[in-house]
Write an enzyme that holds these catalytic residues in place. Structure first.
Site, PDB file in Angstrom:
ATOM      1  N   ASP A  31      43.291  49.285  80.864  1.00 51.83           N
ATOM      2  CA  ASP A  31      42.642  48.229  80.087  1.00 51.83           C
ATOM      3  C   ASP A  31      43.598  47.628  79.056  1.00 51.83           C
ATOM      4  O   ASP A  31      44.527  48.291  78.606  1.00 51.83           O
ATOM      5  CB  ASP A  31      41.401  48.821  79.385  1.00 51.83           C
ATOM      6  CG  ASP A  31      40.443  47.739  78.907  1.00 51.83           C
ATOM      7  OD1 ASP A  31      40.576  46.574  79.339  1.00 51.83           O
ATOM      8  OD2 ASP A  31      39.563  48.067  78.085  1.00 51.83           O
ATOM      9  N   HIS A  48      47.839  40.250  83.186  1.00 53.11           N
ATOM     10  CA  HIS A  48      47.516  40.923  84.447  1.00 53.11           C
ATOM     11  C   HIS A  48      48.783  41.147  85.273  1.00 53.11           C
ATOM     12  O   HIS A  48      48.954  42.189  85.905  1.00 53.11           O
ATOM     13  CB  HIS A  48      46.496  40.107  85.242  1.00 53.11           C
ATOM     14  CG  HIS A  48      45.151  40.048  84.568  1.00 53.11           C
ATOM     15  ND1 HIS A  48      44.565  41.156  84.016  1.00 53.11           N
ATOM     16  CD2 HIS A  48      44.287  39.016  84.344  1.00 53.11           C
ATOM     17  CE1 HIS A  48      43.392  40.823  83.478  1.00 53.11           C
ATOM     18  NE2 HIS A  48      43.214  39.526  83.672  1.00 53.11           N
ATOM     19  N   LEU A 142      51.847  61.906  96.767  1.00 53.09           N
ATOM     20  CA  LEU A 142      50.852  61.526  95.752  1.00 53.09           C
ATOM     21  C   LEU A 142      49.727  60.786  96.460  1.00 53.09           C
ATOM     22  O   LEU A 142      49.978  59.927  97.303  1.00 53.09           O
ATOM     23  CB  LEU A 142      51.502  60.589  94.724  1.00 53.09           C
ATOM     24  CG  LEU A 142      50.574  60.055  93.629  1.00 53.09           C
ATOM     25  CD1 LEU A 142      50.403  61.088  92.515  1.00 53.09           C
ATOM     26  CD2 LEU A 142      51.108  58.768  93.013  1.00 53.09           C
ATOM     27  N   SER A 203      32.921  52.515  81.094  1.00 49.87           N
ATOM     28  CA  SER A 203      32.794  51.280  81.880  1.00 49.87           C
ATOM     29  C   SER A 203      32.566  51.538  83.373  1.00 49.87           C
ATOM     30  O   SER A 203      33.218  50.916  84.218  1.00 49.87           O
ATOM     31  CB  SER A 203      34.014  50.373  81.660  1.00 49.87           C
ATOM     32  OG  SER A 203      34.178  50.089  80.291  1.00 49.87           O
TER      33      SER A 203
END
Ligand code: IPE
Ligand code: IPE
Ligand code: MG
Length: 250
Positions: A31, A48, A142, A203
């Site tokens: 965020d 972004h 991963l 959220s």
């Protein structure tokens, strides 16, 4: 050359000494892109873009620090309610990065998974996601879960629908069964959830799975969240005492 690499590794160990315990599964609520951009008098889209760029170093650092599963919150079911132009910009960005980064991820042994609803995502992008998941499914270094068009409540609603559809009997419904029906079915719950940009809320992120996760919140905006910041979060985690409702053993 080999000497240089060794020297580099040694300084890494000095800088980020191994921790007593490392979370196996980390979730990140990425965020603060918009506020990062605003602080630099840039448009939100620039935030972004910078946020997407930042992911690469966090992926590498996660592997370096021994994290096995990373779940990143990229786009929520509620983020569709943002201005049309911002949503369009985000979609284009995902499309671009997905294409550009896929080979790199694959080369680095990353197993890509998507968590969230496919419905609502543009068909071309749905195909891309499916192909990426298929292509990387045997990678083991991963696991990267990308929460994209993801909402924790929608996830539970889907699970309940599927359970009913499968004719599961009431007495067969257990914690484990519900977990299996979620997008993260088969994966262990997150140990640590990190939220950047200082908001103290979840959220709609992994609401079922993070029942006993540790939370770490930093004021740092996501585009500035670097390896040092990740290490700090992991260090804080290593000092936590997870009791799961029990009493400490002395
Ligand atoms: C997170 O940054 C990225 C997404 C939700 C897609 P934000 O865009 O929420 O940034 P802030 O919270 O407005 O600063
Ligand atoms: C959560 O951030 C979603 C993602 C990081 C993708 P938001 O910025 O959408 O959350 P709120 O609106 O602050 O709760
Ligand atoms: Mg935000």
């Amino acid at each position: 050359m080999a000497g240089n690499i060794e020297a580099a590794k040694k300084s890494d160990i000095d800088k980020w000494p191994p921790l007593e315990k490392t979370p196996y599964h980390v979730g990140i609520i990425m965020d603060g892109n918009g506020r990062w951009a605003k602080s630099k008098r840039l448009p939100r889209a620039a935030g972004h873009k910078q946020g997407a760029e930042n992911l690469r170093q966090i992926l590498e650092s996660s592997v370096d620090f021994g994290i096995k599963i990373l779940t990143i919150y990229a786009f929520s079911t509620e983020n569709w309610n943002r201005p049309k132009a911002e949503v369009r910009g985000l979609m284009n960005l995902f499309d671009y990065y997905f294409g550009r980064e896929l080979n790199e991820l694959h080369k680095n042994g990353v197993q890509l998974r998507h968590i969230g609803q496919m419905a609502g995502i543009k068909p071309g992008m749905q195909d891309k996601i499916r192909r990426a998941v298929e292509e990387t499914r045997n990678n083991q270094r991963l696991i990267l879960n990308v929460a994209f068009n993801y909402g924790g409540r929608a996830e539970i609603v889907n699970a309940v629908r599927a359970i009913i559809k499968d004719g599961v009997l009431p007495e067969q419904v257990t914690d484990d069964l519900i977990s299996q029906y979620l997008y993260t079915g088969g994966l262990p719950d997150p140990d640590l959830i990190i939220r950047t940009s200082g908001e103290f809320r979840i959220s709609n992120f992994l609401i079922w799975q993070s029942a006993y996760a540790e939370y770490y919140i930093t004021p740092t905006y996501w585009p500035n969240f670097n390896k040092d910041a990740l290490y700090k979060a992991l260090k804080a985690y290593s000092e936590r005492n997870r009791r799961y409702g029990r009493v400490d053993q002395d």
